[in-house]
Design a protein around this motif. Structure first.
Motif, PDB file in Angstrom:
ATOM      1  N   THR A   1       0.694  -1.273  -0.056  1.00 57.31           N
ATOM      2  CA  THR A   1      -0.029   0.148  -0.101  1.00 57.31           C
ATOM      3  C   THR A   1       0.914   1.223   0.010  1.00 57.31           C
ATOM      4  O   THR A   1       1.829   1.296   0.723  1.00 57.31           O
ATOM      5  CB  THR A   1      -0.837   0.014   1.197  1.00 57.31           C
ATOM      6  OG1 THR A   1      -1.592  -1.120   1.238  1.00 57.31           O
ATOM      7  CG2 THR A   1      -1.643   1.268   1.050  1.00 57.31           C
ATOM      8  N   TYR A   2       0.769   2.023  -0.939  1.00 57.36           N
ATOM      9  CA  TYR A   2       1.319   3.335  -1.026  1.00 57.36           C
ATOM     10  C   TYR A   2       0.596   4.457  -0.360  1.00 57.36           C
ATOM     11  O   TYR A   2      -0.485   4.912  -0.401  1.00 57.36           O
ATOM     12  CB  TYR A   2       1.440   3.839  -2.512  1.00 57.36           C
ATOM     13  CG  TYR A   2       2.030   2.975  -3.227  1.00 57.36           C
ATOM     14  CD1 TYR A   2       3.510   2.984  -3.713  1.00 57.36           C
ATOM     15  CD2 TYR A   2       1.395   1.916  -3.878  1.00 57.36           C
ATOM     16  CE1 TYR A   2       4.063   2.113  -4.418  1.00 57.36           C
ATOM     17  CE2 TYR A   2       1.952   1.088  -4.635  1.00 57.36           C
ATOM     18  CZ  TYR A   2       3.161   1.269  -5.218  1.00 57.36           C
ATOM     19  OH  TYR A   2       3.907   0.321  -5.945  1.00 57.36           O
TER      20      TYR A   2
ATOM     21  N   ILE B   1       2.786  11.289  -6.779  1.00 57.14           N
ATOM     22  CA  ILE B   1       2.618   9.762  -7.136  1.00 57.14           C
ATOM     23  C   ILE B   1       4.039   9.140  -7.396  1.00 57.14           C
ATOM     24  O   ILE B   1       4.933   9.873  -7.980  1.00 57.14           O
ATOM     25  CB  ILE B   1       1.834   9.689  -8.324  1.00 57.14           C
ATOM     26  CG1 ILE B   1       0.662  10.239  -8.376  1.00 57.14           C
ATOM     27  CG2 ILE B   1       1.705   8.109  -8.725  1.00 57.14           C
ATOM     28  CD1 ILE B   1      -0.550   9.795  -7.164  1.00 57.14           C
ATOM     29  N   GLU B   2       4.283   8.128  -6.868  1.00 58.49           N
ATOM     30  CA  GLU B   2       5.844   7.411  -7.232  1.00 58.49           C
ATOM     31  C   GLU B   2       5.863   7.386  -8.672  1.00 58.49           C
ATOM     32  O   GLU B   2       4.791   6.976  -9.315  1.00 58.49           O
ATOM     33  CB  GLU B   2       5.796   6.112  -6.634  1.00 58.49           C
ATOM     34  CG  GLU B   2       6.124   6.383  -4.969  1.00 58.49           C
ATOM     35  CD  GLU B   2       6.365   4.905  -4.178  1.00 58.49           C
ATOM     36  OE1 GLU B   2       6.605   4.050  -4.932  1.00 58.49           O
ATOM     37  OE2 GLU B   2       6.625   4.810  -3.279  1.00 58.49           O
TER      38      GLU B   2
ATOM     39  N   LEU C   1       4.177   2.549 -10.356  1.00 58.34           N
ATOM     40  CA  LEU C   1       3.119   1.880  -9.707  1.00 58.34           C
ATOM     41  C   LEU C   1       2.897   0.411 -10.195  1.00 58.34           C
ATOM     42  O   LEU C   1       3.430   0.194 -11.388  1.00 58.34           O
ATOM     43  CB  LEU C   1       1.927   2.579  -9.668  1.00 58.34           C
ATOM     44  CG  LEU C   1       1.952   4.127  -9.159  1.00 58.34           C
ATOM     45  CD1 LEU C   1       0.496   4.580  -9.339  1.00 58.34           C
ATOM     46  CD2 LEU C   1       2.315   4.275  -7.818  1.00 58.34           C
TER      47      LEU C   1
ATOM     48  N   ASP D   1      -1.165  -3.506  -6.764  1.00 59.40           N
ATOM     49  CA  ASP D   1      -0.972  -2.915  -5.347  1.00 59.40           C
ATOM     50  C   ASP D   1      -2.395  -1.924  -5.204  1.00 59.40           C
ATOM     51  O   ASP D   1      -3.019  -1.630  -6.101  1.00 59.40           O
ATOM     52  CB  ASP D   1       0.323  -2.130  -5.433  1.00 59.40           C
ATOM     53  CG  ASP D   1       1.511  -2.999  -5.571  1.00 59.40           C
ATOM     54  OD1 ASP D   1       1.228  -4.184  -5.347  1.00 59.40           O
ATOM     55  OD2 ASP D   1       2.582  -2.368  -5.679  1.00 59.40           O
ATOM     56  N   ARG D   2      -2.163  -1.292  -4.120  1.00 55.56           N
ATOM     57  CA  ARG D   2      -3.266  -0.406  -3.684  1.00 55.56           C
ATOM     58  C   ARG D   2      -2.455   1.124  -3.510  1.00 55.56           C
ATOM     59  O   ARG D   2      -1.652   1.038  -2.815  1.00 55.56           O
ATOM     60  CB  ARG D   2      -3.759  -0.764  -2.390  1.00 55.56           C
ATOM     61  CG  ARG D   2      -4.669  -1.781  -2.307  1.00 55.56           C
ATOM     62  CD  ARG D   2      -5.960  -1.924  -1.512  1.00 55.56           C
ATOM     63  NE  ARG D   2      -6.927  -1.140  -2.078  1.00 55.56           N
ATOM     64  CZ  ARG D   2      -7.914  -1.699  -2.710  1.00 55.56           C
ATOM     65  NH1 ARG D   2      -7.742  -2.703  -3.157  1.00 55.56           N
ATOM     66  NH2 ARG D   2      -8.988  -0.886  -2.983  1.00 55.56           N
ATOM     67  N   PHE D   3      -2.883   2.046  -4.041  1.00 51.04           N
ATOM     68  CA  PHE D   3      -2.509   3.199  -3.853  1.00 51.04           C
ATOM     69  C   PHE D   3      -3.517   4.192  -3.030  1.00 51.04           C
ATOM     70  O   PHE D   3      -4.672   4.504  -3.431  1.00 51.04           O
ATOM     71  CB  PHE D   3      -2.228   3.874  -5.392  1.00 51.04           C
ATOM     72  CG  PHE D   3      -1.814   5.566  -5.340  1.00 51.04           C
ATOM     73  CD1 PHE D   3      -0.401   5.684  -4.778  1.00 51.04           C
ATOM     74  CD2 PHE D   3      -2.662   6.446  -5.534  1.00 51.04           C
ATOM     75  CE1 PHE D   3      -0.277   7.158  -4.503  1.00 51.04           C
ATOM     76  CE2 PHE D   3      -2.329   7.809  -5.425  1.00 51.04           C
ATOM     77  CZ  PHE D   3      -1.244   8.036  -4.933  1.00 51.04           C
ATOM     78  N   THR D   4      -2.901   4.765  -2.031  1.00 46.84           N
ATOM     79  CA  THR D   4      -3.743   5.355  -1.000  1.00 46.84           C
ATOM     80  C   THR D   4      -3.173   6.810  -0.830  1.00 46.84           C
ATOM     81  O   THR D   4      -1.751   6.930  -0.657  1.00 46.84           O
ATOM     82  CB  THR D   4      -3.703   4.839   0.302  1.00 46.84           C
ATOM     83  OG1 THR D   4      -4.067   3.351   0.211  1.00 46.84           O
ATOM     84  CG2 THR D   4      -4.572   5.403   1.352  1.00 46.84           C
ATOM     85  N   CYS D   5      -3.886   7.788  -0.756  1.00 44.21           N
ATOM     86  CA  CYS D   5      -3.564   9.329  -0.839  1.00 44.21           C
ATOM     87  C   CYS D   5      -4.671  10.139  -0.077  1.00 44.21           C
ATOM     88  O   CYS D   5      -5.638   9.851  -0.444  1.00 44.21           O
ATOM     89  CB  CYS D   5      -3.270   9.754  -2.193  1.00 44.21           C
ATOM     90  SG  CYS D   5      -2.623  11.409  -2.277  1.00 44.21           S
TER      91      CYS D   5
ATOM     92  N   ILE E   1      -4.590  -0.656  -8.275  1.00 50.50           N
ATOM     93  CA  ILE E   1      -3.980  -0.249  -9.556  1.00 50.50           C
ATOM     94  C   ILE E   1      -4.152  -1.054 -10.708  1.00 50.50           C
ATOM     95  O   ILE E   1      -3.957  -2.160 -10.454  1.00 50.50           O
ATOM     96  CB  ILE E   1      -2.478   0.048  -9.402  1.00 50.50           C
ATOM     97  CG1 ILE E   1      -2.289   0.944  -8.341  1.00 50.50           C
ATOM     98  CG2 ILE E   1      -1.803   0.533 -10.623  1.00 50.50           C
ATOM     99  CD1 ILE E   1      -0.817   1.065  -7.646  1.00 50.50           C
TER     100      ILE E   1
END
Length: 511
Positions: A5-6, A41-42, A45, A49-53, A90
């Motif tokens: 998770t990001y 954002i990295e 990605l 995966d899960r991107f969390t912001c 993602i």
């Protein structure tokens, strides 16, 4: 699913107010957004995966937050969320390829006057589904699905389930291809090559499907991305002309052999060949009129005897992928062994390489009686030396009827078999009578049925060296499969993944 998770809380890459033609109409004190922070954002990605912001939006004093709406947009106007805080699994936006720049923006819009504030960003999507192991399972809908399992290790000798699973993704067929794509039918086997996984089923006329196992970059001849269905088996793997081809079995062991049984013929391929096998009705046929095939669960390159049961009830043996089957001797006046069923087989753990003798153990049913046949064998690269019978040991009928899986190990001279939720152990060295240990080697909860066992070796599988054993435990009530991993020699618990497969597990393959 288990995934990285990001979580980001950094400065915005870019932020612009968008007033359009309203610039001269809004007056000196519009309800605009003062600032947005925390959108970054990295650069890379990964699929799955899960991107969390959780951005910080600063509004003018006295503004009502309910007057504002939010959008997260990627690619070509593809809205992935209308919430302020983003939690996104993602995937690759439409019309984009892996490892290419993809634009995105976080939009804060005033619903009363239409004014927008955008924080823009850019990223690339890389393939995060690439498996180290594949877990195949049957679904309640009558289809075959697979799970991508990842673990630590980069070299072949260091990649092992004993390290623990780091991420896993079920439902890969639907996840990558969409819910309308299915591999229909009952599972009958699989063959994993370098670029494709061939999944064989009893569904006609497709006979299953091949699935891409490569990360494509657009410059390769093989253009299907990881997990994409390439083609039905019929027409890509089987290229014969039979109007109603029926595939009943398929098997692959690294360094051992590949085989597919189609329309009663066994087609054999080299275990070191990395290409997807292709055959017609006559190619690579080593035996015909086949009813059943069994091989050693701990399939090794130099101990690779396969037993075949013919339609007439006689038994033969294959030891080379390019040599025809030879008859298997029987006892009690039988020049050739006859049987009603082949229950299981396993090879002796010797620690020896090619051109050395070893023992093969075959469990058969003859009527209502069960027997363990022990044969002398010798691996030879130039010929198929016929097996010679060493001994025959009766197996108690209650054991024979209930035993579901028979297997051995790589470096310890013990045999194992499965009864319900138990794994039993017996010493086969110089065996004269069947005498398993009273205490189960492995005992699981009563809710489980052991549906299969996979004895694994680290590296390429060319030597007798145990790594770990993977067990599929099926819960009939939940209709899920738990994966258990234990030390092959000691039985020590290593890892358990409860209800990880949403169906009945059927195979576990190292990519």
């Amino acid at each position: 699913m288990n995934s990285r998770t990001y979580i980001l809380a950094l400065a915005a890459l870019a932020a612009v107010s968008c007033y359009g033609d309203r610039d001269g109409e809004i007056g000196s004190d519009p309800d605009y957004v003062v600032s947005v922070e925390g959108v970054e954002i990295e650069s890379d990605l990964y699929l799955g995966d899960r991107f969390t912001c959780e951005p910080t939006v600063v509004l003018p004093e006295g503004c009502d937050e309910a007057d504002y709406e939010y959008e997260w947009i990627v690619g070509k106007s593809e809205v992935i969320s209308t919430e302020k805080n983003l939690d996104w699994e993602i995937y690759l936006p439409k019309s984009y390829q892996l490892n290419t720049d993809i634009p995105g923006s976080f939009v804060v819009r005033n619903k009363l006057n239409g004014l927008e504030f955008r924080a823009t960003f850019q990223f690339k999507v890389q393939n995060g589904y690439t498996p180290k192991f594949l877990a195949l399972y049957e679904t309640e809908e009558g289809c075959v699905e697979w799970m991508s399992i990842q673990t630590t290790g980069t070299l072949a000798s260091t990649i092992s389930p004993k390290n623990g699973f780091t991420r896993w993704f079920p439902g890969m067929v639907a996840r990558v291809n969409g819910s309308s794509e299915r591999i229909e039918g009952r599972y009958v086997g699989a063959v994993c090559a370098k670029s494709e996984l061939a999944v064989f089923t009893d569904n006609s006329p497709s006979c299953g499907a091949t699935v891409s196992m490569v990360d494509t970059d657009g410059d390769q001849d093989f253009t299907a991305n990881m997990g994409e269905i390439v083609s039905p088996v019929n027409g890509r793997v089987y290229v014969g002309k039979a109007p109603d081809v029926k595939i009943t079995s398929a098997f692959y062991a690294a360094g051992g052999a590949k085989y597919v049984v189609a329309n009663g013929k066994i087609h054999m391929f080299s275990g070191t060949d990395t290409k997807t096998p292709v055959f017609d009705d006559e190619a690579f046929v080593m035996a015909e009129n086949i009813r059943q095939v069994v091989g050693s669960k701990q399939f090794m390159r130099y101990k690779r005897a396969l037993f075949v049961l013919y339609e007439d009830g006689t038994v033969g043996c294959l030891q080379q992928y390019n040599k025809p089957a030879t008859p298997v001797p029987g006892t009690g006046g039988e020049s050739v062994l006859t049987a009603d069923e082949l229950c299981g087989a396993f090879s002796e753990a010797t620690g020896k390489g090619n051109n050395n003798p070893y023992l093969m153990h075959l469990v058969v049913r003859k009527g209502s009686d069960y027997f363990l046949y022990v044969y002398n064998a010798k691996s030879n690269t130039s010929a198929n030396d016929p097996l010679t019978l060493k001994t025959v040991v009766p197996i108690p009928a209650e054991v024979g009827r209930e035993a579901a899986v028979w297997f051995g190990a790589f470096s310890t001279r013990y045999g194992f078999y499965v009864v319900g939720n138990r794994i039993m152990k017996f010493d086969y060295l110089n065996i004269t009578q069947f005498a398993p240990e009273e205490k189960p080697f492995r005992l699981y909860d009563d809710k489980y049925e052991i549906v299969d066992v996979f004895v694994l070796i680290g590296g390429t599988g060319l030597k007798d060296q145990d790594d770990c054993t993977v067990v599929y435990l099926y819960d009939r009530e939940k209709k899920t499969t738990t994966i258990d991993v234990y030390n092959t020699l000691t039985g020590e618990d290593l890892h358990t993944y409860e209800d990880i497969l949403p169906g009945r597990g059927v195979d576990f393959i190292k990519k």
